[in-house]
Write a protein that holds these residues in place. Structure first.
Motif, PDB file in Angstrom:
ATOM      1  N   TYR A  50       0.830  -1.204   0.000  1.00  0.00           N
ATOM      2  CA  TYR A  50       0.000   0.000   0.000  1.00  0.00           C
ATOM      3  C   TYR A  50       0.867   1.258   0.000  1.00  0.00           C
ATOM      4  N   GLY A  59      -0.168   4.780   1.431  1.00  0.00           N
ATOM      5  CA  GLY A  59      -1.306   5.289   2.184  1.00  0.00           C
ATOM      6  C   GLY A  59      -2.306   4.171   2.366  1.00  0.00           C
ATOM      7  N   ALA A  60      -3.544   4.394   1.941  1.00  0.00           N
ATOM      8  CA  ALA A  60      -4.580   3.358   2.053  1.00  0.00           C
ATOM      9  C   ALA A  60      -4.865   2.682   0.721  1.00  0.00           C
ATOM     10  N   ASP A  61      -4.096   3.027  -0.306  1.00  0.00           N
ATOM     11  CA  ASP A  61      -4.358   2.519  -1.653  1.00  0.00           C
ATOM     12  C   ASP A  61      -3.350   1.450  -2.048  1.00  0.00           C
TER      13      ASP A  61
END
Length: 713
Positions: A470, A472-474
């Motif tokens: 990942y 970040g959150a992606d």
């Protein structure tokens, strides 16, 4: 971190440890150590960094040196400076051992702000001292305030179980003057008996010394002629760091000391002398080469060699009592020539006759005579011990009593011995050799680019497709470039990737790949509700630098006054050699005098110098505008570069404009562009058979020239 080279590999630690000298952004270096401690522990620092000492730039723009030279002129000010330090303090806490301690050295301008940040990061309950380092020097009168003569050092433990060793220093002469002497010549004093009733006898030899408190006024700053001086702005004295290391580390080679604002390398040097391990970091090329030189010129002595500078009266016991109680006194100094001023019976007879003839002293009053013991040439049978008044021995000649005291010899200082540093390795952090990156195998390339873009390794599947982690959150995926160099990542591939992911990639999906592997120019492609964002190695790495018009991350100074401005590093850069055209010649000294008038300097004449980065071409810059400094080892021995001279770009440009008799308005770039050449003069007396000249651009890139005397015409 990329290893550049190892030093003193034949002087290893028993367990494979190597001390670390790191060039680059200290934030990235600390992140690497943090990740390593929670992973493979390849560097061997897990729970072993017992002490952090940092002396960060104070953001004061305060002039510490004479004339126009400035030791610190920081560009990171106000909130930026505080946030800059906060991020590093968070990481320093995380890499610090559970029983470790941090000392943060600050001045009066930002100390109160940083105290609040330190309370937040380390916990207010773990704050245990504000140390006041009161230094002495020339007092400058001011019209607006009291002269400032101290710094503050904030000390925090990571926990209440921090290492602590009380530190003692020698008692002052004034304090010892109040002690008594027993029949064996031992100093003692009476004290209340803690077990009850009466007093006890306490001997000086049984005490450790005077306990050091939180105000340190016994450590002077490094003076201009001190043997420890490295000619680096705001260098701190070795005695200051010694006290901190002794207090917060143990006496063994397992404890590691870390300094991520290394400067001249005092922390590393003292740690080496005290048998501790060290990690030191800096993003200035001058600092790195200064430290490297320092590690090859160590001695066993900590600080400057202290000679016994006491005068003869200062080395006479109860000298003041002599002056008070004895009306007549004769002092024979150590410099008196042998045979002329010895204390003999003939001398005493002559003195006695002179005193009686002219009534120089009252009858029955003793006369005091002070001399080195070597100057006393009297028959032992004539001397008597005396317990009255000052003096150690007495003799009566022609009715005059002479009391004789000795000048004690000067204390001999322990002779300095060369100290060979243990093995240490030089690493680049956040500064990468592009050729080495291209040659990386997949197992090295993948973690490298993941760290480069802050990607968290967390393998997972999206609709049966293996994703690496990942950002970040992606989700993010690393293209296997080393094994697929002939394949291209095109728009058709992106469409098929979207299909394989079943349209479940989320709002953003990152793909990391070299720019040479992509057949399109755009940085992102949208399919349905998903944006496929392409992080290109290395062009997009440089994007944030280009946005701020900075083609290099670790900007280097052009004058001594800007030495510490480089600390506000953007993050990372790629090594790229500057373009240089030069010639070597002999010429008259720039500053001729009676001593060098017949000598001829060795001159490296720069005819062209331009930086060449991955984001720029040499033609993008005016000639000489990207020069930072020229570093010289005038007697290069073929292995280790030992810095001898530093020539600042600003000074070289000023000298050339003076030669051309030009007065150019504008900043450094305009002045540099007006120059036809830049001459680096190396004095003839300094030059050995070979020399190494390192020409540094303002982005930290180097051009190294190894020259011999024959190269200079």
């Amino acid at each position: 971190m990329q290893e550049v080279r190892s030093f003193n590999s034949d002087n290893k630690f028993n367990d494979g440890w190597r001390n670390l000298l790191i060039y680059g952004d200290n934030l990235l270096a600390l992140k690497t150590i943090y990740d390593d401690q929670r992973g493979e522990n390849r560097y061997g620092t897990r729970n072993r960094i017992k002490l952090v000492y940092i002396d960060p730039p104070f953001a004061t723009k305060q002039d510490f040196m004479k004339d126009r030279e400035k030791a610190y002129r920081d560009k990171v000010i106000g909130a930026q400076f505080i946030e800059f330090l906060r991020k590093r303090l968070v990481l320093l806490r995380e890499v610090l051992a559970d029983d470790g301690t941090i000392y943060v050295h600050l001045d009066w301008k930002k100390g109160h702000y940083l105290k609040a940040i330190l309370d937040e990061v380390f916990g207010e309950t773990n704050f245990f001292n504000e140390i006041i380092w009161r230094y002495f020097g020339f007092k400058r009168s001011t019209s607006a305030n009291f002269p400032r003569k101290h710094d503050s050092i904030f000390a925090y433990g990571k926990s209440v179980d921090r290492i602590w060793n009380p530190v003692f220093r020698a008692y002052s002469k004034k304090y010892l003057a109040r002690w008594k002497v027993d029949e064996n010549g031992e100093l003692y004093r009476d004290d209340v008996n803690p077990t009850g009733g009466g007093t006890r006898i306490i001997y000086l030899k049984d005490l450790k010394g005077d306990l050091v408190e939180s105000v340190w006024s016994d450590i002077p700053p490094v003076n201009p002629v001190a043997t420890e001086r490295m000619n680096f702005p705001t260098q701190k004295p070795e005695a200051l760091i010694e006290r901190i290391i002794r207090a917060s580390t143990n006496e063994n080679e397992d404890d590691i000391v870390l300094d991520c604002f290394a400067g001249s390398g005092t922390t590393a040097a003292v740690a080496e002398k005290l048998g501790r391990r060290w990690i030191t970091m800096d993003c200035g090329k001058l600092a790195i080469y200064t430290i490297q030189k320092r590690m090859f010129s160590l001695t066993t002595n900590i600080g400057s060699t202290k000679k016994d500078e006491r005068s003869e009266p200062e080395r006479v016991e109860d000298w003041n009592e002599h002056l008070k109680s004895v009306p007549g006194l004769l002092l024979l100094t150590e410099k008196a020539r042998k045979g002329e001023c010895e204390v003999t019976l003939d001398l005493l007879h002559d003195l006695a006759k002179l005193m009686k003839k002219h009534a120089l002293i009252k009858k029955g009053t003793p006369f005091s005579l002070v001399c080195p013991e070597s100057k006393l040439n009297l028959p032992a049978r004539h001397l008597q011990d005396t317990d009255e008044g000052p003096g150690s021995q007495g003799i009566t000649v022609e009715g005059i009593e002479f009391r004789i005291s000795f000048i004690t010899p000067k204390e001999k200082t322990e002779k300095e011995k060369p100290l060979r540093a243990k093995e240490f390795v030089f690493l680049n952090a956040g500064v990468y050799d592009n050729d080495r990156i291209k040659a990386m195998p997949w197992e090295e390339y993948k973690p490298f680019v993941m760290k480069l873009f802050g990607m968290r390794y967390a393998p997972h599947k999206i609709h049966a497709f293996e994703v690496d982690g990942y950002i970040g959150a992606d989700s993010a995926f690393v293209w296997n470039y080393p094994e697929q160099k002939k394949l291209m990542l095109d728009e058709e591939y992106v469409a098929s990737l979207h299909k394989v992911l079943g349209g479940k990639a989320g709002d953003k999906f990152y793909v990391i790949a070299p720019v040479v592997a992509m057949s399109f120019m755009t940085d992102e492609i949208r399919h349905s509700d998903t944006r496929y964002i392409f992080l290109k190695v290395p062009v997009s790495v440089l994007q944030r630098l280009l946005d701020s018009n900075k083609p290099g991350a670790l900007e280097q100074p052009i004058s001594e006054g800007d030495v510490n401005a480089v600390i506000d590093a953007v993050g990372f850069d790629f090594i790229s050699q500057p373009q240089v055209d030069y010639e070597c010649l002999r010429a008259k000294p720039q500053k001729a005098d009676l001593l060098n008038a017949k000598q001829r300097d060795y001159v490296v004449r720069l005819k062209e110098f331009r930086a060449h980065t991955l984001a720029t071409d040499p033609e993008d810059f005016p000639n000489f505008a990207t020069l930072s400094m020229v570093l010289v080892d005038a007697d290069y021995q073929g292995d280790v570069f030992k810095l001898k001279h530093v020539f600042w770009a600003e000074e070289l440009v000023a000298a050339e404009l003076k030669r051309l008799k030009k007065d150019v308005n504008g900043g450094f770039e305009e002045k540099a562009a007006a120059c036809k050449r830049l001459d680096v003069h190396i004095p003839e007396d300094d030059v050995g058979k070979r020399m190494m000249v390192i020409i540094v651009d303002k982005y930290g890139n180097e051009k190294k020239l190894e020259l011999t005397r024959k190269d200079f015409k």
